[in-house]
Write a protein that holds these residues in place. Structure first.
Motif, PDB file in Angstrom:
ATOM      1  N   LEU A 205       0.799  -1.215   0.000  1.00 62.85           N
ATOM      2  CA  LEU A 205       0.000   0.000   0.000  1.00 62.85           C
ATOM      3  C   LEU A 205       0.836   1.272   0.000  1.00 62.85           C
ATOM      4  N   GLY A 206       2.125   1.161   0.106  1.00 63.73           N
ATOM      5  CA  GLY A 206       2.986   2.333   0.097  1.00 63.73           C
ATOM      6  C   GLY A 206       3.577   2.609   1.459  1.00 63.73           C
ATOM      7  N   SER A 207       4.325   3.696   1.549  1.00 67.59           N
ATOM      8  CA  SER A 207       4.963   4.039   2.808  1.00 67.59           C
ATOM      9  C   SER A 207       4.612   5.464   3.203  1.00 67.59           C
ATOM     10  N   ALA A 208       4.762   5.753   4.492  1.00 65.24           N
ATOM     11  CA  ALA A 208       4.444   7.078   5.011  1.00 65.24           C
ATOM     12  C   ALA A 208       5.349   7.377   6.193  1.00 65.24           C
ATOM     13  N   GLN A 209       5.664   8.647   6.355  1.00 67.81           N
ATOM     14  CA  GLN A 209       6.436   9.104   7.508  1.00 67.81           C
ATOM     15  C   GLN A 209       5.567   8.980   8.756  1.00 67.81           C
ATOM     16  N   MET A 210       6.154   8.516   9.857  1.00 66.56           N
ATOM     17  CA  MET A 210       5.433   8.447  11.127  1.00 66.56           C
ATOM     18  C   MET A 210       5.712   9.722  11.913  1.00 66.56           C
ATOM     19  N   MET A 211       4.703  10.194  12.638  1.00 64.30           N
ATOM     20  CA  MET A 211       4.837  11.422  13.415  1.00 64.30           C
ATOM     21  C   MET A 211       5.230  11.100  14.851  1.00 64.30           C
ATOM     22  N   ALA A 212       6.125  11.907  15.416  1.00 65.50           N
ATOM     23  CA  ALA A 212       6.481  11.771  16.826  1.00 65.50           C
ATOM     24  C   ALA A 212       5.349  12.330  17.668  1.00 65.50           C
ATOM     25  N   MET A 213       5.021  11.619  18.740  1.00 66.14           N
ATOM     26  CA  MET A 213       3.961  12.049  19.654  1.00 66.14           C
ATOM     27  C   MET A 213       4.581  12.431  20.995  1.00 66.14           C
ATOM     28  N   ASN A 214       3.855  13.184  21.796  1.00 68.02           N
ATOM     29  CA  ASN A 214       4.342  13.631  23.107  1.00 68.02           C
ATOM     30  C   ASN A 214       4.607  12.493  24.077  1.00 68.02           C
ATOM     31  N   GLU A 215       3.949  11.370  23.897  1.00 69.46           N
ATOM     32  CA  GLU A 215       4.069  10.249  24.836  1.00 69.46           C
ATOM     33  C   GLU A 215       5.229   9.328  24.492  1.00 69.46           C
TER      34      GLU A 215
END
Length: 104
Positions: free
Chosen positions: A56-66
């Protein structure tokens, strides 16, 4: 929760959760230094998703506060999904973590 995965001294723990708005799922991953037990919150992550019949493709993951990284994913077909998470964390070393989930 998905299975934990350890690569070169870093443990990745992944959780797959339903999003409240019915728009799919959220995969959240926490990284821990195996030796010290310290959480790793600095770095970059990308995820590649393979559905039962296609990539399905790739995507950047976002950093979260936790101290987690996250990305939305859609699981539209029944069957096994594979998630490959490529990282370059604070130590600068590249790692690849693999997870799977059976959608029923």
């Amino acid at each position: 929760m998905l299975q934990d995965n350890v690569v070169n001294g870093v443990k990745a723990s992944a959780h797959l959760m339903d999003m409240q708005d019915g728009m799919g799922r959220m995969i959240m991953i926490m990284f821990t230094d195996e030796e010290s037990g310290a959480l790793i919150s600095e770095g970059q992550c990308a995820i590649k998703v393979e559905s039962p019949d296609q990539t399905l493709g790739s995507a950047q993951m976002m950093a979260m506060n936790e101290n987690m990284f996250s990305s939305g994913v859609k699981l539209e077909q029944k069957g096994t999904y594979k998630f490959t998470v490529g990282t370059k964390l604070a130590d600068g070393q590249k790692r690849s973590f693999n997870f799977s989930y059976v959608h029923q």
